[in-house]
Design a protein around this motif. Structure first.
Motif, short mmCIF file in Angstrom:
data_model
loop_
_atom_site.label_atom_id
_atom_site.label_comp_id
_atom_site.label_asym_id
_atom_site.label_seq_id
_atom_site.Cartn_x
_atom_site.Cartn_y
_atom_site.Cartn_z
N UNK A 1 0.79 -1.23 0.00
CA UNK A 1 0.00 0.00 0.00
C UNK A 1 0.82 1.27 0.00
N UNK A 2 2.13 1.16 0.21
CA UNK A 2 2.97 2.35 0.20
C UNK A 2 3.37 2.71 -1.23
N UNK A 3 3.75 3.96 -1.40
CA UNK A 3 4.27 4.43 -2.69
C UNK A 3 5.78 4.51 -2.62
N UNK A 4 6.44 4.04 -3.65
CA UNK A 4 7.91 4.10 -3.73
C UNK A 4 8.30 4.75 -5.05
N UNK A 5 9.30 5.62 -4.98
CA UNK A 5 9.83 6.28 -6.17
C UNK A 5 11.34 6.07 -6.19
N UNK A 6 11.86 5.69 -7.34
CA UNK A 6 13.31 5.56 -7.52
C UNK A 6 13.69 6.22 -8.83
N UNK A 7 14.80 6.93 -8.83
CA UNK A 7 15.30 7.62 -10.02
C UNK A 7 16.79 7.33 -10.16
N UNK B 1 11.14 5.16 -11.68
CA UNK B 1 10.30 4.01 -11.36
C UNK B 1 9.35 4.43 -10.24
N UNK B 2 8.05 4.22 -10.47
CA UNK B 2 7.04 4.54 -9.47
C UNK B 2 6.21 3.30 -9.19
N UNK B 3 6.19 2.87 -7.93
CA UNK B 3 5.32 1.76 -7.49
C UNK B 3 4.30 2.36 -6.55
N UNK C 1 10.11 10.50 -22.63
CA UNK C 1 10.34 9.91 -23.94
C UNK C 1 9.74 8.51 -24.05
N UNK C 2 9.58 7.85 -22.91
CA UNK C 2 8.93 6.54 -22.93
C UNK C 2 8.30 6.31 -21.57
N UNK C 3 7.14 5.71 -21.59
CA UNK C 3 6.47 5.36 -20.33
C UNK C 3 5.88 3.97 -20.47
N UNK C 4 6.01 3.20 -19.42
CA UNK C 4 5.42 1.85 -19.42
C UNK C 4 4.68 1.68 -18.10
N UNK D 1 -1.78 -2.77 -7.52
CA UNK D 1 -0.63 -1.85 -7.58
C UNK D 1 -0.22 -1.62 -9.04
N UNK D 2 0.49 -0.52 -9.27
CA UNK D 2 1.01 -0.23 -10.61
C UNK D 2 2.52 -0.12 -10.54
N UNK D 3 3.15 -0.52 -11.62
CA UNK D 3 4.59 -0.40 -11.79
C UNK D 3 4.81 0.50 -13.01
N UNK D 4 5.07 1.78 -12.75
CA UNK D 4 5.23 2.76 -13.82
C UNK D 4 6.72 3.06 -14.02
N UNK D 5 7.15 2.98 -15.25
CA UNK D 5 8.54 3.27 -15.57
C UNK D 5 8.58 4.35 -16.65
#
Length: 887
Positions: free
Chosen positions: A681-687, A704-706, A729-732, A740-744
């Motif tokens: 349930x937490x949000x994580x961001x990594x760059x 990266x966003x979870x 330039x690109x998103x997945x 949950x979502x795994x956004x890159x």
């Protein structure tokens, strides 16, 4: 007492009202005279006469003002200097004046001079002035800029004695001996060229100060005047330093450049010297350049400019060298071989009548030049002989076998790209290959192609040459695997030929790739290449855009996309050549176009295609085997980071199965490691940086966003990135377990304020996503001025993915700041979900592709498509004052 022709006493003292009336009548006279002169302006105008008539018009007004304000016998002389002193006056140019007077006269008539200059300003003339004695002129002329202006001195209200005094004040025995002046002006010219990137072939060239511009011609004239005492370059012909044909060419191009500059001042309404997009179309229309099926009128006008600048540079290089020899003398020739010698370090033909139309001799010159890197350049006499013989040289189709063999030897010899560049600049390449001459100086009126076609071609060839250097250890870090691919090339000259021909058919109408392939086949056949080598070059020219389009517009993590591309390529050799040509082509289109994201994208496609070719095109796609292989590779990476198998399995269970098909193992390991300490349930961001340390490779970052899935998440992320100066330039977007979502996202700095610090961007994203997502908005920013000249209606297309599960939404529209944020808001307002995004920008043109579904993960029906179209119209319309606002 005399009477002023405009109706006031010449030395009247009627006060402010008198001065105001005089200035008003002067403005009216000037406007009327200018209007009559400017009606003459056009493509066929005698620009020299027009400039002289404008100068004469101002001369007359200045004399009237002078006699109105300055008493006779005052001991003051009015002299035109600078460009105005040259007797030419462009519509918005400054009018530089010198009042020559001894100190006692200056003091006695200070009030009269102040009145004179104030009157000129009230008249609206852009006056620049100085009041100096002869001795003060000598002192001021220590500054070469002042010296240059004084060289152009011309009397307006001055007698012969004053002009003689000024000439004596700046005589070579007092200040700036000819050789010192030459060296200073040459260094100034070189520095000016460097400030303009040492090329005139850019989108918005400077007509006056850019390489090959009017300032180059002025500089040659100043040098000639200081060295030989002549005011016009044509006079140097009689002294033996300039050929009559060279003088005629310089005069022709000076008139051509002057015509452009005159018109540019008119359409800009100010002293603009850059041919900016804002004025190019208006100026082309003013000069009568019409569009046709192959070229825009503006492109024809600009091609004329680029060709003029090239000729000016070519001849000025020769004349500078002759001036140098005038001061330093001819050195004893140093033989290099029986046909060529060095003169003061310059390569020269040994024979007096070289080359006598013999193409083989000309190609031998370039071969010798390439073999001796210490050569300073081509000797002016040999360069002139080459220029005079150009029209006698046959094109390759009419050349003999020996000449063709020598050309191929140049491609296989040392420094082939430098040789081709020299041949292009000296006009030999265009003579040998007429199709290259057709694209010389050809610009494309857009923001994507920042070079003319010929200069882009040479840039591509230089990039190819850089691959060879990289494989030898002098690597170019922009290209991560090019140094590994280059050594595999069987014949590198085939790649050079493909680079030479890939854009050679632009501007003819039709598909330039197909037309260029026809040209390449004829050329290869004439030069005796085997059918296999010819076929490879032809295929490369025909398909040179295919790898770029596949990588940037399709999902290369989809095995079927890679398989289709591998089927087109067919074998490993073609793949190697096409990969290198694609990298060189993209990087040679614009200094800003190549980045770490494109490097990784092409490298991924290359490696995936190589694998398919190795396994065989007929091998079935086994998704389960690919997932298992990716899991194992990721597991090994995580173990190396110190994670135990239990932790790794727990992380794998929380990740979408599809991610093991879509991402590389090192990406998967990075994402998994980022989630080790994250609770459900937490949000994580990594760059992290792409391809190296932060700040390298153009500042490309991977985000990266979870997060738990929420409406508006994609729009909020995009808006936050936009607010901090980054372009996506690109998103997945992948759906994971438990909602949950795994956004890159792969992003690049789009503005100067993008900090490039991954930690700072991570914090900004966490803060934005912690609050209400509907409050996260991108800032409204004005579009750069260049984009305003390339508007066209947006195009929206819908289709369905091959498996029928999602809709493909394609958008082609003018690019601008905040575009993707507005599109994301439109998707959110339409209650749609984004699953994948490919964001591509080509200059002023954005071409984006999204995989989307409705709220129930179904493809869009017709009604939902209409809703999205309406939202996009509202948000993308540049005239809509509420653009981007929620509906």
């Amino acid at each position: 007492m005399g009477v002023d022709p405009m109706g006031a006493d010449v030395h009247g003292d009627g006060g402010a009202a008198d001065e105001a009336g005089w200035a008003a009548r002067a403005r009216e006279l000037l406007a009327h005279g200018d209007a009559r002169l400017l009606k003459r302006y056009g493509r066929d105008v005698d620009i020299d006469r027009l400039l002289a008539l404008r100068a004469r018009l101002v001369d007359d007004l200045l004399r009237r003002a002078w006699h109105h304000c300055i008493p006779e016998g005052a001991g003051l002389s009015l002299i035109a200097v600078g460009g105005y002193g040259r007797g030419e006056l462009f519509p918005r140019s400054d009018i530089d004046l010198l009042v020559l007077a001894e100190p006692d006269a200056q003091q006695a008539h200070q009030a009269a001079l102040s009145r004179f200059f104030a009157l000129l300003w009230d008249t609206g003339l852009p006056i620049g002035h100085a009041v100096r004695s002869a001795q003060e002129c000598t002192t001021a002329a220590a500054d070469q800029t002042v010296m240059t202006a004084l060289l152009e001195a011309r009397p307006v209200a001055a007698g012969p004695e004053a002009m003689a005094a000024l000439a004596a004040a700046i005589a070579p025995e007092k200040i700036w001996p000819p050789r010192d002046f030459f060296l200073a002006k040459r260094e100034e010219l070189q520095q000016r060229h460097r400030r303009h990137g040492d090329t005139s072939d850019n989108l918005e060239p400077n007509i006056k100060d850019g390489p090959g511009g009017l300032r180059d011609l002025h500089t040659l004239g100043w040098m000639a005047e200081r060295a030989f005492g002549v005011r016009e370059l044509e006079a140097v012909v009689g002294l033996g330093h300039l050929g009559a044909d060279e003088a005629a060419a310089l005069a022709r191009e000076r008139r051509s450049l002057g015509r452009l500059r005159f018109g540019l001042h008119l359409v800009a309404g100010r002293p603009e010297e850059r041919l900016r997009f804002d004025y190019q179309k208006a100026l082309a229309q003013r000069l009568g350049y019409d569009d046709d099926e192959h070229s825009l009128g503006v492109e024809k006008m600009m091609q004329g400019f680029y060709r003029s600048a090239a000729i000016v540079r070519r001849i000025s290089d020769r004349l500078l060298q002759r001036f140098e020899e005038t001061f330093d003398g001819e050195a004893k020739p140093e033989p290099l071989n029986p046909d060529f010698v060095l003169r003061r370090g310059y390569l020269a033909a040994a024979a007096g009548y070289w080359p006598e139309g013999d193409l083989r001799e000309v190609l031998a010159l370039f071969s010798t030049w390439a073999a001796h890197p210490q050569v300073r350049g081509l000797h002016s006499q040999t360069a002139r002989a080459l220029a005079e013989s150009l029209r006698q040289l046959p094109a390759y189709a009419d050349a003999g076998p020996a000449a063709r063999e020598r050309f191929m030897a140049l491609l296989r010899g040392p420094r082939p790209v430098q040789t081709l560049t020299r041949m292009a600049r000296l006009g030999v390449l265009g003579q040998y290959l007429p199709a290259f001459a057709q694209v010389s100086g050809r610009m494309q009126f857009d923001l994507f192609h920042v070079y003319t076609v010929d200069q882009h071609t040479l840039m591509v060839l230089r990039n190819i040459e850089g691959f060879a250097s990289a494989s030898a250890g002098a690597g170019d870090e922009r290209f991560s695997i090019a140094h590994e691919v280059w050594p595999r090339l069987r014949k590198p000259e085939l790649l050079l030929l493909a680079g030479l021909f890939h854009d050679i058919a632009k501007g003819r109408g039709g598909d330039h790739s197909e037309l260029g392939a026809v040209d390449a086949r004829a050329f290869c056949a004439a030069h005796g290449l085997s059918e296999a080598d010819t076929g490879l070059v032809v295929w490369l020219v025909e398909q040179h855009l295919r790898m770029s389009v596949t990588a940037q517009k399709q999902d290369i993590s989809d095995p079927e996309v890679v398989r289709a591309f591998a089927t087109l390529v067919g074998d490993r050799e073609r793949l190697d050549y096409l990969y290198l040509l694609t990298c060189a082509d993209i990087a040679g289109t614009s200094p800003k176009l190549w980045n770490a994201w494109k490097d990784r994208l092409l490298a991924d496609l290359y490696l995936a295609t190589r694998r398919v070719l190795r396994e065989g095109l007929e091998a079935p796609v086994d998704a389960e085997a690919r997932v298992a292989e990716a899991r194992e590779a990721t597991r090994l990476l995580l173990r190396e980071q110190g994670h135990d198998d239990a932790t790794i399995e727990r992380q794998f269970a929380e990740m979408p199965d599809e991610s093991f098909l879509r991402f590389r193992p090192e990406q998967l390991a990075w994402q998994a490691a980022a989630l080790v300490e994250v609770r459900m349930g937490d949000t994580q961001v990594a760059v992290r940086p792409i391809g190296g340390a932060a700040g390298e490779h153009g500042g490309a970052l991977e985000v990266f966003v979870h997060s738990p899935d929420r409406d508006g998440l994609f729009a909020a992320i995009v808006a936050t990135l936009d607010r901090h100066g980054y372009a996506v330039h690109q998103a997945r977007i992948l759906m994971g377990p438990h909602g949950t979502v795994f956004d890159t996202f792969e992003i690049l700095p789009a503005d100067s304020y993008a900090c490039g610090d991954p930690a700072q961007l991570e914090l900004a994203l966490r803060q934005a996503l912690a609050g209400a997502l509907d409050q996260v908005r991108a800032p409204r920013r004005a579009a750069p001025r260049q984009l305003r000249h390339f508007r066209f209606p947006p195009r929206v297309d819908f289709s369905t993915t091959a498996d029928g599960r999602r809709s493909l939404f394609g958008l082609v529209c003018p690019d601008r700041p905040g575009l993707l944020a507005d599109v994301a808001q439109a998707l959110r307002a339409s209650h749609l979900r984004v699953h994948d995004a490919r964001i591509a920008t080509f200059g002023e043109r954005a071409e984006d592709l999204f995989q989307i579904t409705d709220e129930h993960d179904r493809p869009l029906d017709a009604a939902a498509q209409d809703v999205l179209r309406a939202e996009l119209r509202a948000r993308l319309d540049p005239e809509n004052p509420n653009r981007g606002a929620p509906r």
